[in-house]
Design a protein around this motif. Structure first.
Motif, PDB file in Angstrom:
ATOM      1  N   CYS A 101      14.954   0.616  -5.487  1.00 21.67           N
ATOM      2  CA  CYS A 101      14.319   1.317  -4.378  1.00 21.67           C
ATOM      3  C   CYS A 101      14.829   0.772  -3.049  1.00 21.67           C
ATOM      4  O   CYS A 101      14.794  -0.440  -2.808  1.00 21.67           O
ATOM      5  N   VAL A 102      15.302   1.672  -2.185  1.00 18.38           N
ATOM      6  CA  VAL A 102      15.850   1.313  -0.879  1.00 18.38           C
ATOM      7  C   VAL A 102      15.252   2.252   0.179  1.00 18.38           C
ATOM      8  O   VAL A 102      14.618   3.254  -0.172  1.00 18.38           O
ATOM      9  N   PRO A 103      15.429   1.936   1.464  1.00 17.76           N
ATOM     10  CA  PRO A 103      14.870   2.796   2.517  1.00 17.76           C
ATOM     11  C   PRO A 103      15.267   4.261   2.351  1.00 17.76           C
ATOM     12  O   PRO A 103      16.422   4.578   2.083  1.00 17.76           O
ATOM     13  N   GLY A 104      14.265   5.142   2.488  1.00 16.85           N
ATOM     14  CA  GLY A 104      14.494   6.575   2.333  1.00 16.85           C
ATOM     15  C   GLY A 104      14.047   7.115   0.995  1.00 16.85           C
ATOM     16  O   GLY A 104      13.994   8.322   0.798  1.00 16.85           O
ATOM     17  N   ASP A 105      13.702   6.214   0.049  1.00 10.20           N
ATOM     18  CA  ASP A 105      13.284   6.645  -1.289  1.00 10.20           C
ATOM     19  C   ASP A 105      11.792   6.994  -1.305  1.00 10.20           C
ATOM     20  O   ASP A 105      10.980   6.365  -0.627  1.00 10.20           O
ATOM     21  N   THR A 106      11.449   7.987  -2.132  1.00 12.26           N
ATOM     22  CA  THR A 106      10.058   8.385  -2.362  1.00 12.26           C
ATOM     23  C   THR A 106       9.735   8.123  -3.827  1.00 12.26           C
ATOM     24  O   THR A 106      10.499   8.506  -4.716  1.00 12.26           O
ATOM     25  N   VAL A 107       8.594   7.478  -4.082  1.00 12.26           N
ATOM     26  CA  VAL A 107       8.228   7.080  -5.438  1.00 12.26           C
ATOM     27  C   VAL A 107       6.766   7.442  -5.694  1.00 12.26           C
ATOM     28  O   VAL A 107       5.915   7.295  -4.814  1.00 12.26           O
ATOM     29  N   VAL A 108       6.478   7.906  -6.912  1.00  5.47           N
ATOM     30  CA  VAL A 108       5.098   8.142  -7.345  1.00  5.47           C
ATOM     31  C   VAL A 108       4.889   7.430  -8.671  1.00  5.47           C
ATOM     32  O   VAL A 108       5.630   7.651  -9.639  1.00  5.47           O
ATOM     33  N   LEU A 109       3.881   6.545  -8.714  1.00  5.48           N
ATOM     34  CA  LEU A 109       3.488   5.853  -9.939  1.00  5.48           C
ATOM     35  C   LEU A 109       2.169   6.456 -10.411  1.00  5.48           C
ATOM     36  O   LEU A 109       1.192   6.457  -9.655  1.00  5.48           O
ATOM     37  N   PRO A 110       2.106   6.956 -11.644  1.00  6.61           N
ATOM     38  CA  PRO A 110       0.878   7.597 -12.124  1.00  6.61           C
ATOM     39  C   PRO A 110      -0.215   6.591 -12.473  1.00  6.61           C
ATOM     40  O   PRO A 110       0.058   5.417 -12.756  1.00  6.61           O
ATOM     41  N   LYS A 111      -1.440   7.049 -12.453  1.00  3.37           N
ATOM     42  CA  LYS A 111      -2.586   6.236 -12.851  1.00  3.37           C
ATOM     43  C   LYS A 111      -2.364   5.686 -14.257  1.00  3.37           C
ATOM     44  O   LYS A 111      -1.876   6.384 -15.140  1.00  3.37           O
ATOM     45  N   GLY A 112      -2.676   4.402 -14.454  1.00  5.39           N
ATOM     46  CA  GLY A 112      -2.483   3.765 -15.745  1.00  5.39           C
ATOM     47  C   GLY A 112      -1.133   3.093 -15.905  1.00  5.39           C
ATOM     48  O   GLY A 112      -0.889   2.424 -16.918  1.00  5.39           O
TER      49      GLY A 112
END
Length: 308
Positions: free
Chosen positions: A277-288
């Motif tokens: 992960c570097v500047p400009g990245d979008t991340v979604v971590l799901p519940k659990g």
């Protein structure tokens, strides 16, 4: 008046570290805007230095379903956005927008949006809370009572559920957004937009020091964070972490974040999926979600979550 104001705007943009001068589309809108409010916003630009992401080497056009969702900046390049055509309710200019969704998990979704200059009323209460980070361009959101909130590159904007007023894109915009569906929680009248400038978000003096992560497995990752919005199930804030590695055990909420500075790796425990992960990245971590975060270079991010 418009010509004089335009000269002032461009002059101030030229002094703003981290900003690229952007042509402003002047229209009848400016004549009715609060010059005091606009001037106040412009005065903040010189202190709003933004760390610009490096250009992506590869154009990523697809993100496969997986243990978590990670989109580099190129995933949301203009070429990858889906045109939606002219906005039918526009009363200033002929704005046309385009968008691309990254993921929708339960009541949370994330994506990107762009729009050309123009404006339109928003008389219907917003159906959800939206948090967005401005990549480029300038705009304003007006509350029901006429209070105007200006924003530009590096700004984080929060539009609470139930907000009414109007949207104005003053110079072609591109943003990253997170949306949360939830029950109405804002009680103020009128419901107001929030704008947080980049340096106010990431400056160390605005963060609370939570010390070395209790789940550290390598090094001494020291964590700092600051909540800038907290209403019902919605939390929005900033996060900073020094180099080191720590584990995450079964997240109690879905988390979406946008990387602002630094470099780190996230790894899912069960699948072994790992992303840099570097500047400009979008991340979604799901519940659990369970896994590890390995910070290589002191990292900063904008985060939002929804406690369901």
């Amino acid at each position: 008046m418009q010509q004089t104001l335009g000269v002032i705007i461009l002059s101030l943009y030229g002094c703003a570290d981290g900003f690229v001068p952007t042509p402003i589309h002047l229209s009848s809108l400016w004549a009715s805007s609060s010059e005091t409010s606009l001037s106040s916003y412009l005065d903040t630009l010189s202190a709003n230095a933004v760390v610009s992401p490096s250009p992506d080497l590869n154009d990523v056009t697809d993100v496969s379903p997986s243990a978590f969702y990670h989109a580099p900046r190129s995933y949301f390049s203009y070429a990858n956005l889906r045109p939606k055509g002219p906005r039918p309710t526009a009363d200033v200019g002929t704005p046309e927008d385009a968008s691309r969704q990254l993921i929708e998990i339960g009541n949370t979704s994330a994506g990107s949006w762009s729009c050309t200059a123009g404006g339109w009323p928003s008389p219907n209460p917003k159906a959800h809370t939206e948090i967005f980070y401005v990549w480029s361009g300038h705009g304003s959101l007006t509350d029901q009572d006429g209070q105007v909130h200006y924003f530009g590159p590096g700004d984080t904007v929060i539009i609470p559920k139930g907000h009414t007023g109007r949207w104005d894109v003053l110079a072609d915009m591109h943003k990253i957004w997170f949306v949360h569906e939830h029950d109405q929680v804002e009680e103020s009248e009128p419901i107001r937009v929030r704008v947080i400038h980049y340096q106010d978000l990431v400056s160390k003096q605005n963060q609370l020091n939570y010390g070395i992560s209790k789940d550290a497995v390598r090094g001494n990752p020291e964590i700092y964070s600051n909540v800038v919005y907290n209403a019902g199930p919605i939390n929005v804030g900033s996060w900073m972490c020094t180099p080191g590695c720590f584990n995450i055990e079964s997240l109690d909420t879905s988390i979406g974040f946008y990387v602002l500075e630094g470099q780190f790796y996230i790894s899912h425990r069960e699948s072994g999926q790992c992303s840099k992960c570097v500047p400009g990245d979008t991340v979604v971590l799901p519940k659990g979600w369970s896994g590890s975060v390995d910070v290589v270079e002191t990292a900063k991010k904008l985060w939002t979550n929804l406690y369901q």
